[in-house]
Design a protein around this motif. Structure first.
Motif, PDB file in Angstrom:
ATOM      1  N   ASP A  32      49.436  38.932 101.707  1.00  0.00           N
ATOM      2  CA  ASP A  32      49.039  39.736 102.869  1.00  0.00           C
ATOM      3  C   ASP A  32      48.532  41.112 102.436  1.00  0.00           C
ATOM      4  N   TYR A  33      49.163  41.667 101.415  1.00  0.00           N
ATOM      5  CA  TYR A  33      48.690  42.943 100.854  1.00  0.00           C
ATOM      6  C   TYR A  33      47.291  42.745 100.270  1.00  0.00           C
ATOM      7  N   ALA A  34      47.101  41.626  99.565  1.00  0.00           N
ATOM      8  CA  ALA A  34      45.796  41.318  98.964  1.00  0.00           C
ATOM      9  C   ALA A  34      44.710  41.182 100.032  1.00  0.00           C
ATOM     10  N   LYS A  35      45.074  40.618 101.151  1.00  0.00           N
ATOM     11  CA  LYS A  35      44.115  40.468 102.260  1.00  0.00           C
ATOM     12  C   LYS A  35      43.691  41.839 102.785  1.00  0.00           C
ATOM     13  N   ARG A  36      44.642  42.764 102.874  1.00  0.00           N
ATOM     14  CA  ARG A  36      44.319  44.124 103.330  1.00  0.00           C
ATOM     15  C   ARG A  36      43.465  44.857 102.297  1.00  0.00           C
ATOM     16  N   MET A  37      43.801  44.684 101.009  1.00  0.00           N
ATOM     17  CA  MET A  37      43.019  45.338  99.954  1.00  0.00           C
ATOM     18  C   MET A  37      41.600  44.758  99.903  1.00  0.00           C
ATOM     19  N   ALA A  38      41.476  43.470 100.152  1.00  0.00           N
ATOM     20  CA  ALA A  38      40.160  42.811 100.107  1.00  0.00           C
ATOM     21  C   ALA A  38      39.189  43.421 101.115  1.00  0.00           C
ATOM     22  N   LYS A  39      39.708  43.976 102.203  1.00  0.00           N
ATOM     23  CA  LYS A  39      38.842  44.596 103.216  1.00  0.00           C
ATOM     24  C   LYS A  39      38.156  45.848 102.683  1.00  0.00           C
ATOM     25  N   LYS A  40      38.674  46.388 101.585  1.00  0.00           N
ATOM     26  CA  LYS A  40      38.076  47.580 100.987  1.00  0.00           C
ATOM     27  C   LYS A  40      36.909  47.228 100.058  1.00  0.00           C
ATOM     28  N   VAL A  41      36.727  45.929  99.813  1.00  0.00           N
ATOM     29  CA  VAL A  41      35.581  45.460  99.023  1.00  0.00           C
ATOM     30  C   VAL A  41      34.471  45.138 100.020  1.00  0.00           C
ATOM     31  N   THR A  42      33.474  45.983 100.092  1.00  0.00           N
ATOM     32  CA  THR A  42      32.479  45.892 101.168  1.00  0.00           C
ATOM     33  C   THR A  42      31.142  45.291 100.720  1.00  0.00           C
ATOM     34  N   HIS A  43      31.093  44.738  99.516  1.00  0.00           N
ATOM     35  CA  HIS A  43      29.857  44.123  99.022  1.00  0.00           C
ATOM     36  C   HIS A  43      30.073  42.656  98.689  1.00  0.00           C
ATOM     37  N   GLU A  44      29.105  41.828  99.050  1.00  0.00           N
ATOM     38  CA  GLU A  44      29.140  40.404  98.688  1.00  0.00           C
ATOM     39  C   GLU A  44      28.889  40.260  97.191  1.00  0.00           C
ATOM     40  N   ASN A  45      29.462  39.220  96.609  1.00  0.00           N
ATOM     41  CA  ASN A  45      29.245  38.894  95.185  1.00  0.00           C
ATOM     42  C   ASN A  45      29.557  40.061  94.247  1.00  0.00           C
ATOM     43  N   ALA A  46      30.601  40.784  94.581  1.00  0.00           N
ATOM     44  CA  ALA A  46      31.028  41.888  93.709  1.00  0.00           C
ATOM     45  C   ALA A  46      31.822  41.341  92.527  1.00  0.00           C
ATOM     46  N   LYS A 101      56.737  46.858 105.346  1.00  0.00           N
ATOM     47  CA  LYS A 101      58.097  46.404 105.036  1.00  0.00           C
ATOM     48  C   LYS A 101      58.114  44.888 104.831  1.00  0.00           C
ATOM     49  N   ASN A 102      58.649  44.459 103.695  1.00  0.00           N
ATOM     50  CA  ASN A 102      58.750  43.027 103.338  1.00  0.00           C
ATOM     51  C   ASN A 102      57.399  42.313 103.302  1.00  0.00           C
TER      52      ASN A 102
END
Length: 218
Positions: free
Chosen positions: A47-61, A41-42
């Protein structure tokens, strides 16, 4: 040589199936598909981008985002070590938004959009008049994954009210000269796809299959 990990982020409300025709050489690239999830909510876009970034699990992708997904991957950049960020049918700052979106931001007209309609695409298809509209609605039915009203209201507001004014020159921008959502006259310094519409990730997949590997490896 280790493979290059490529993460694809679809456009507003779209499913990763929009990338189903994209075929990168498997000996060089490993493809990962990102999915939209419900915002809190709000929740701020950063902050959403920070949460989505956690789904990128490889360096230098490599991150590739389409439309609003292109805006999101630019926001994700600050939380990741990336090889390259590529946006497709998108914008690199709010100065590249069309006039109608700038007016919508000022008047808050985007709050009046009937986003609830998108929750029942099947019903819309039944009552659609004309083959063209029916065909378009069938495409929406296939590719529009996030039809939740809270998500749609949030995503439209984040797109229209994006506060980035300065372009990140490291971002690679691929854009079609027939884009009807983000007209090319507002876009600067991009790789032009002749005849490419806003949905060119689907319609111009052959162009992407030919050119994306070179663009990534440059």
């Amino acid at each position: 040589m280790s493979k290059i990990h490529v993460y694809f982020m679809p456009g507003l409300a779209a499913s990763p199936t929009i990338f189903e025709m994209i075929d990168l050489p498997k000996d060089t690239f490993e493809v990962h598909l990102l999915h939209w999830f419900l915002p809190e909510k709000n929740e701020l876009l950063v902050d959403y981008a920070k949460r989505m970034a956690k789904k990128v699990t490889h360096e230098n992708a490599v991150l590739i985002g389409v439309s609003f997904g292109g805006v999101l991957v630019q926001e994700m950049k600050q939380f990741l070590t990336t090889k390259k960020i590529i946006i497709v049918s998108s914008v690199r700052s709010n100065n590249e938004l069309p006039r109608r979106m700038k007016i919508a931001k000022t008047t808050k007209a985007y709050k009046l959009l009937p986003t609830g309609l998108l929750q029942d695409v099947e019903l819309l298809t039944k009552y659609a008049f004309g083959d063209t509209l029916k065909k378009k609605l069938k495409l929406y039915e296939k590719y529009l994954h996030m039809r939740n009203k809270e998500y749609l209201d949030w995503a439209i507001e984040q797109m229209i009210c994006w506060d980035r004014t300065k372009i990140d020159t490291e971002i690679i921008h691929i854009h079609g000269d027939a884009d009807e959502v983000f007209p090319v006259k507002h876009i600067k310094n991009f790789i032009n796809v002749k005849g490419g519409t806003h949905a060119m990730i689907l319609s111009k997949y052959r162009w992407f299959n030919t050119n994306l590997p070179k663009i990534i490896l440059e």
